[in-house]
Write a protein that holds these residues in place. Structure first.
Motif, short mmCIF file in Angstrom:
data_model
loop_
_atom_site.label_atom_id
_atom_site.label_comp_id
_atom_site.label_asym_id
_atom_site.label_seq_id
_atom_site.Cartn_x
_atom_site.Cartn_y
_atom_site.Cartn_z
N ARG A 40 86.26 46.69 88.00
CA ARG A 40 86.68 48.09 88.20
C ARG A 40 85.48 49.00 88.45
NH1 ARG A 40 86.92 52.73 85.37
NH2 ARG A 40 86.11 51.69 83.53
N ASN A 41 84.43 48.83 87.66
CA ASN A 41 83.25 49.68 87.84
C ASN A 41 82.57 49.41 89.18
OD1 ASN A 41 83.66 50.82 85.36
ND2 ASN A 41 82.19 49.52 84.30
N THR A 42 82.52 48.16 89.60
CA THR A 42 81.93 47.84 90.90
C THR A 42 82.78 48.40 92.03
OG1 THR A 42 81.01 45.83 89.95
CG2 THR A 42 81.10 45.95 92.34
N LEU A 43 84.11 48.30 91.90
CA LEU A 43 85.00 48.88 92.91
C LEU A 43 84.81 50.39 93.00
CD1 LEU A 43 88.43 47.09 92.42
CD2 LEU A 43 87.00 47.05 94.45
N ALA A 44 84.73 51.05 91.87
CA ALA A 44 84.56 52.51 91.87
C ALA A 44 83.25 52.91 92.53
CB ALA A 44 84.62 53.05 90.44
N ALA A 45 82.17 52.19 92.24
CA ALA A 45 80.88 52.50 92.86
C ALA A 45 80.91 52.25 94.36
CB ALA A 45 79.77 51.67 92.21
N ASP A 46 81.54 51.15 94.78
CA ASP A 46 81.60 50.85 96.21
C ASP A 46 82.52 51.81 96.96
OD1 ASP A 46 79.81 48.80 95.84
OD2 ASP A 46 81.32 47.23 95.78
N ALA A 47 83.61 52.25 96.32
CA ALA A 47 84.49 53.24 96.95
C ALA A 47 83.77 54.57 97.11
CB ALA A 47 85.77 53.42 96.14
N ASP A 61 85.98 59.94 109.57
CA ASP A 61 86.54 59.93 108.22
C ASP A 61 87.10 58.56 107.85
OD1 ASP A 61 85.89 62.56 107.91
OD2 ASP A 61 87.90 63.31 108.40
N ASP A 62 87.61 57.81 108.82
CA ASP A 62 88.21 56.52 108.51
C ASP A 62 87.20 55.37 108.50
OD1 ASP A 62 87.74 56.54 111.21
OD2 ASP A 62 89.70 55.75 111.78
N SER A 63 85.92 55.64 108.64
CA SER A 63 84.92 54.58 108.61
C SER A 63 84.51 54.19 107.19
CB SER A 63 83.67 55.00 109.39
OG SER A 63 83.01 56.06 108.72
N GLY A 64 84.93 54.95 106.21
CA GLY A 64 84.56 54.66 104.82
C GLY A 64 85.27 53.45 104.24
N GLY A 65 86.51 53.23 104.63
CA GLY A 65 87.27 52.08 104.11
C GLY A 65 86.65 50.74 104.47
N PRO A 66 86.42 50.49 105.77
CA PRO A 66 85.77 49.21 106.13
C PRO A 66 84.38 49.05 105.54
CG PRO A 66 86.79 50.20 108.05
CD PRO A 66 86.88 51.20 106.94
N TYR A 67 83.64 50.15 105.43
CA TYR A 67 82.30 50.09 104.84
C TYR A 67 82.40 49.70 103.36
CZ TYR A 67 77.52 51.46 103.70
OH TYR A 67 76.21 51.45 103.29
N ALA A 68 83.35 50.29 102.63
CA ALA A 68 83.54 49.94 101.22
C ALA A 68 83.99 48.49 101.07
CB ALA A 68 84.56 50.88 100.58
N GLU A 69 84.84 48.01 101.97
CA GLU A 69 85.27 46.60 101.91
C GLU A 69 84.08 45.66 102.07
OE1 GLU A 69 88.33 46.02 104.81
OE2 GLU A 69 89.82 47.12 103.63
N ARG A 70 83.19 45.97 103.00
CA ARG A 70 82.00 45.12 103.18
C ARG A 70 81.12 45.14 101.93
NH1 ARG A 70 82.09 47.60 108.27
NH2 ARG A 70 80.33 48.95 107.72
N LEU A 71 80.99 46.31 101.32
CA LEU A 71 80.21 46.39 100.08
C LEU A 71 80.83 45.57 98.96
CD1 LEU A 71 79.28 50.17 99.96
CD2 LEU A 71 77.73 48.26 100.37
N VAL A 73 82.85 42.94 99.23
CA VAL A 73 82.73 41.50 99.50
C VAL A 73 81.33 41.01 99.12
CG1 VAL A 73 82.61 39.81 101.37
CG2 VAL A 73 84.53 41.39 101.24
N SER A 74 80.32 41.84 99.34
CA SER A 74 78.96 41.40 99.01
C SER A 74 78.62 41.56 97.53
CB SER A 74 77.94 42.15 99.87
OG SER A 74 77.92 43.52 99.53
N SER A 75 79.28 42.48 96.83
CA SER A 75 78.91 42.72 95.43
C SER A 75 79.81 42.01 94.42
CB SER A 75 78.88 44.22 95.14
OG SER A 75 80.15 44.79 95.36
N ALA A 80 87.49 38.92 98.70
CA ALA A 80 87.68 39.23 100.11
C ALA A 80 89.07 39.80 100.39
CB ALA A 80 87.47 37.97 100.94
N ASP A 81 89.95 39.81 99.39
CA ASP A 81 91.31 40.33 99.58
C ASP A 81 91.42 41.82 99.27
OD1 ASP A 81 90.78 40.01 96.91
OD2 ASP A 81 92.79 39.32 96.39
N THR A 82 90.31 42.49 99.13
CA THR A 82 90.30 43.92 98.82
C THR A 82 90.79 44.73 100.01
OG1 THR A 82 88.41 43.57 97.38
CG2 THR A 82 88.85 45.81 98.04
N ARG A 83 91.62 45.73 99.73
CA ARG A 83 92.10 46.64 100.77
C ARG A 83 91.59 48.04 100.47
NH1 ARG A 83 96.18 43.68 99.04
NH2 ARG A 83 97.13 45.37 97.87
#
Length: 130
Positions: A40-47, A61-71, A73-75, A80-83
């Motif tokens: 949860r903490n990692t998701l919050a930081a990446d979001a 504005d919509d480029s933040g979602g894919p960027y957060a997904e890449r973060l 997946v790496s952290s 990889a199933d994160t939306r």
């Protein structure tokens, strides 16, 4: 010298197994809570980082979602199933924001039969304006 009754023979072994199982479940529960909080903490930081990325002046504005997904997946390996979705928002005082919403399903190891919990987080950042 203590006198043992025949009915009490082997009772220490049974008590050890019963108490040992309870302690094992308690230990696994603590480990599971720690894992869920870490995710949860990692998701919050990446979001939040995805929202800051999309809040830049030259970013959509919509480029933040894919960027957060890449973060994510790496952290957080195996997630990889994160939306994640992102878009424009406005806070109550009228300040333009970028909002990134992420959710991931985390399996619960302590619960039987493949129980899962869904973690949802939201990240905000103030949108830069010219």
């Amino acid at each position: 010298m203590s006198v043992r009754l025949a009915a009490e023979r082997g009772s220490a072994v049974v008590e050890f197994v019963l108490v040992g199982m309870l302690l094992l479940l308690l230990f696994l529960g603590v480990i599971q809570v720690g894992l869920v909080l870490h995710v949860r903490n990692t998701l919050a930081a990446d979001a939040a980082e995805g929202a800051r990325h999309a809040a830049n002046l030259d970013a959509a504005d919509d480029s933040g979602g894919p960027y957060a997904e890449r973060l994510i997946v790496s952290s957080v390996p195996g997630r990889a199933d994160t939306r994640c979705t992102s878009g424009a928002a406005v806070d109550p005082s009228g300040v333009p924001l970028v909002e990134v919403r992420c959710e991931v399903v985390v399996p619960l190891a302590v619960m039987p039969f493949g129980a899962n919990t869904t973690i949802k987080v939201v990240g905000h950042a103030v949108k830069e304006t010219p």
